[in-house]
Design a protein around this motif. Sequence first.
Motif, PDB file in Angstrom:
ATOM      1  N   PRO A   1       0.814  -1.231   0.000  1.00  0.00           N
ATOM      2  CA  PRO A   1       0.000   0.000   0.000  1.00  0.00           C
ATOM      3  C   PRO A   1       0.840   1.271   0.000  1.00  0.00           C
ATOM      4  O   PRO A   1       0.438   2.284  -0.583  1.00  0.00           O
ATOM      5  N   THR A   2       2.007   1.224   0.632  1.00  0.00           N
ATOM      6  CA  THR A   2       2.851   2.410   0.672  1.00  0.00           C
ATOM      7  C   THR A   2       3.321   2.825  -0.724  1.00  0.00           C
ATOM      8  O   THR A   2       3.582   4.014  -0.963  1.00  0.00           O
ATOM      9  N   PHE A   3       3.437   1.863  -1.630  1.00  0.00           N
ATOM     10  CA  PHE A   3       3.832   2.200  -3.001  1.00  0.00           C
ATOM     11  C   PHE A   3       2.751   3.048  -3.654  1.00  0.00           C
ATOM     12  O   PHE A   3       3.029   4.098  -4.245  1.00  0.00           O
ATOM     13  N   TRP A   4       1.484   2.589  -3.560  1.00  0.00           N
ATOM     14  CA  TRP A   4       0.395   3.372  -4.150  1.00  0.00           C
ATOM     15  C   TRP A   4       0.291   4.745  -3.481  1.00  0.00           C
ATOM     16  O   TRP A   4      -0.004   5.745  -4.140  1.00  0.00           O
ATOM     17  N   ALA A   5       0.529   4.798  -2.184  1.00  0.00           N
ATOM     18  CA  ALA A   5       0.440   6.069  -1.465  1.00  0.00           C
ATOM     19  C   ALA A   5       1.499   7.061  -1.944  1.00  0.00           C
ATOM     20  O   ALA A   5       1.311   8.280  -1.836  1.00  0.00           O
ATOM     21  N   ARG A   6       2.616   6.558  -2.473  1.00  0.00           N
ATOM     22  CA  ARG A   6       3.633   7.433  -3.054  1.00  0.00           C
ATOM     23  C   ARG A   6       3.298   7.819  -4.487  1.00  0.00           C
ATOM     24  O   ARG A   6       3.535   8.951  -4.910  1.00  0.00           O
ATOM     25  N   VAL A   7       2.749   6.879  -5.239  1.00  0.00           N
ATOM     26  CA  VAL A   7       2.540   7.083  -6.677  1.00  0.00           C
ATOM     27  C   VAL A   7       1.263   7.873  -6.977  1.00  0.00           C
ATOM     28  O   VAL A   7       1.268   8.819  -7.783  1.00  0.00           O
ATOM     29  N   LEU A   8       0.151   7.483  -6.379  1.00  0.00           N
ATOM     30  CA  LEU A   8      -1.140   8.034  -6.791  1.00  0.00           C
ATOM     31  C   LEU A   8      -1.278   9.538  -6.558  1.00  0.00           C
ATOM     32  O   LEU A   8      -1.878  10.225  -7.397  1.00  0.00           O
ATOM     33  N   PRO A   9      -0.763  10.115  -5.467  1.00  0.00           N
ATOM     34  CA  PRO A   9      -0.860  11.572  -5.354  1.00  0.00           C
ATOM     35  C   PRO A   9      -0.163  12.314  -6.495  1.00  0.00           C
ATOM     36  O   PRO A   9      -0.627  13.377  -6.920  1.00  0.00           O
ATOM     37  N   ARG A  10       0.909  11.759  -6.998  1.00  0.00           N
ATOM     38  CA  ARG A  10       1.597  12.398  -8.125  1.00  0.00           C
ATOM     39  C   ARG A  10       0.741  12.323  -9.389  1.00  0.00           C
ATOM     40  O   ARG A  10       0.710  13.270 -10.178  1.00  0.00           O
ATOM     41  N   VAL A  11       0.069  11.203  -9.575  1.00  0.00           N
ATOM     42  CA  VAL A  11      -0.821  11.075 -10.732  1.00  0.00           C
ATOM     43  C   VAL A  11      -1.998  12.037 -10.602  1.00  0.00           C
ATOM     44  O   VAL A  11      -2.367  12.738 -11.560  1.00  0.00           O
ATOM     45  N   ARG A  12      -2.573  12.101  -9.420  1.00  0.00           N
ATOM     46  CA  ARG A  12      -3.747  12.969  -9.211  1.00  0.00           C
ATOM     47  C   ARG A  12      -3.386  14.450  -9.295  1.00  0.00           C
ATOM     48  O   ARG A  12      -4.232  15.278  -9.666  1.00  0.00           O
ATOM     49  N   ALA A  13      -2.161  14.798  -8.955  1.00  0.00           N
ATOM     50  CA  ALA A  13      -1.756  16.192  -9.068  1.00  0.00           C
ATOM     51  C   ALA A  13      -1.857  16.673 -10.511  1.00  0.00           C
ATOM     52  O   ALA A  13      -2.192  17.831 -10.774  1.00  0.00           O
ATOM     53  N   ALA A  14      -1.580  15.771 -11.441  1.00  0.00           N
ATOM     54  CA  ALA A  14      -1.653  16.122 -12.861  1.00  0.00           C
ATOM     55  C   ALA A  14      -3.038  15.883 -13.443  1.00  0.00           C
ATOM     56  O   ALA A  14      -3.467  16.599 -14.357  1.00  0.00           O
ATOM     57  N   PHE A  15      -3.760  14.874 -12.904  1.00  0.00           N
ATOM     58  CA  PHE A  15      -5.067  14.503 -13.451  1.00  0.00           C
ATOM     59  C   PHE A  15      -6.041  14.270 -12.296  1.00  0.00           C
ATOM     60  O   PHE A  15      -6.350  13.135 -11.943  1.00  0.00           O
ATOM     61  N   PRO A  16      -6.545  15.359 -11.699  1.00  0.00           N
ATOM     62  CA  PRO A  16      -7.388  15.213 -10.510  1.00  0.00           C
ATOM     63  C   PRO A  16      -8.716  14.519 -10.759  1.00  0.00           C
ATOM     64  O   PRO A  16      -9.324  14.022  -9.806  1.00  0.00           O
ATOM     65  N   GLU A  17      -9.190  14.457 -12.003  1.00  0.00           N
ATOM     66  CA  GLU A  17     -10.475  13.826 -12.294  1.00  0.00           C
ATOM     67  C   GLU A  17     -10.337  12.349 -12.672  1.00  0.00           C
ATOM     68  O   GLU A  17     -11.322  11.709 -13.038  1.00  0.00           O
ATOM     69  N   ALA A  18      -9.136  11.807 -12.602  1.00  0.00           N
ATOM     70  CA  ALA A  18      -8.939  10.401 -12.943  1.00  0.00           C
ATOM     71  C   ALA A  18      -9.576   9.497 -11.890  1.00  0.00           C
ATOM     72  O   ALA A  18      -9.501   9.770 -10.689  1.00  0.00           O
ATOM     73  N   TYR A  19     -10.186   8.408 -12.358  1.00  0.00           N
ATOM     74  CA  TYR A  19     -10.784   7.403 -11.474  1.00  0.00           C
ATOM     75  C   TYR A  19      -9.814   6.236 -11.385  1.00  0.00           C
ATOM     76  O   TYR A  19      -9.345   5.721 -12.409  1.00  0.00           O
ATOM     77  N   ILE A  20      -9.509   5.800 -10.157  1.00  0.00           N
ATOM     78  CA  ILE A  20      -8.531   4.735  -9.958  1.00  0.00           C
ATOM     79  C   ILE A  20      -9.135   3.677  -9.050  1.00  0.00           C
ATOM     80  O   ILE A  20      -9.474   3.948  -7.892  1.00  0.00           O
TER      81      ILE A  20
END
Length: 442
Positions: free
Chosen positions: A192-211
């Motif tokens: 889970p810590t991997f997703w917690a590092r990766v997903l905020p960076r993705v959402r910063a660029a694409f806040p409307e993305a559904y994951i």
Amino acid sequence: MPGWIETALWWHVYPLGFVGAEPALDPAQPPAHRLRRLEAWLDYAADLGATGLMLGPVFAASTHGYDTIDPFRIDPRLGDEADFDRLVAAAKARGLCILLDGVFNHVGRDFPAFRQALAEGEGSAAARWFRLHWKRGPGAEPDYACFEGHRQLVTLNHAVPEVAEHVVRVMTHWLGRGIDGWRLDAAYAVPPTFWARVLPRVRAAFPEAYIVGEVIHGDYGAIVAETGMDAVTQYELWKAIWSALNDRNLFELAHALDRHNGFLDRFVPLTFVGNHDVTRIASRLADRRHLPHALAVLFTVGGTPALYAGDEQGFQGIKEERAGGDDAIRPEFPPLPDGLPPDGWPLHRLHRDLAALRRAHPWLHRARARTAHLANRQMVLVLEGDGQDLVLALNLDDAPAALPAPQAISVEAGDGQVIDPGAAGARALLPPHGWAILSRAG
């Protein structure tokens, strides 16, 4: 969670099977441009009531798509990047979103960094990408972590920044190319810590993305909270639906729905009765008369529903634990919808009608299910949300049943009739193996 997901209904397609691609990639062959076959089905998906396509693997891979070689390139068996752009544009023209399958727990043995690690040895930069154990002796291949014992699926080392950077690049690349979100394959196998590092960076660029993450067992709510995903797959409810119907034990379904209500307090799960990894619902159910019951539950309980392509036509298919055991549930489709067998269209119409009902009641996305009556073979659920409600009545018995349905006034879908409509003592009269979705007064 992005607001647009509240009205989403996914049509889930496994592209390599759908278009009849070869079982293994031949690098010497040019792109086959088969993605264009999927374009011919977009109107069918929209007419069904879907608002998006959930696509299985589309990136260059050695065999079934989950053994990725290059996640920045469309699998040549499907076509090329221009074919993908064309599919996205055609889908968006029909109001359909696109969700891609992200395989970020593991890669195929032909993934360039893995080949480089084998060639350059233990001290190479590429070796850091994987969890390798080097044997003594010249020329010996290292042992390596793999996904659930499948040696062709090499597990990535999620502890190193290079892998996190790679996943961020892949996710943002395709979001920038027009997709709307990701299904994270085998998300349960990744820390889970991997997703917690990766997903905020993705959402910063694409806040409307559904994951949404593929999670089978475990504490769903905790996984969502720890990872930052919007949702996970609701396998508990999937199992309870077909198992309760087969055993004619609706107490099992009631228990699962109580747990489902708890999940809805924290997030909205991805719900389904079929997908590319499980026996098709029409084959799973012991009594085909109960297929509408399964659909009625799917379309009325809270969640973001997904329909596996072909289930709406009553496709049969049994998953087997052997090489090629997924072939029956991932078949090739005809070039056009009019090539489908005629006996599947009545079930298709039921799917379309239930999708229309859900579209008319968007509050169902977060609806809680309250059990108003329960026996082994009968159940009455009150679906409630935003000050509105519907009633779902199920009968699995060989005899008719008159079930309590307080304040019910009319049948919105299904069969049967309402006795004393609008009254506190109103009842739903269902035929043998019948079901009904009922509206209530006030």
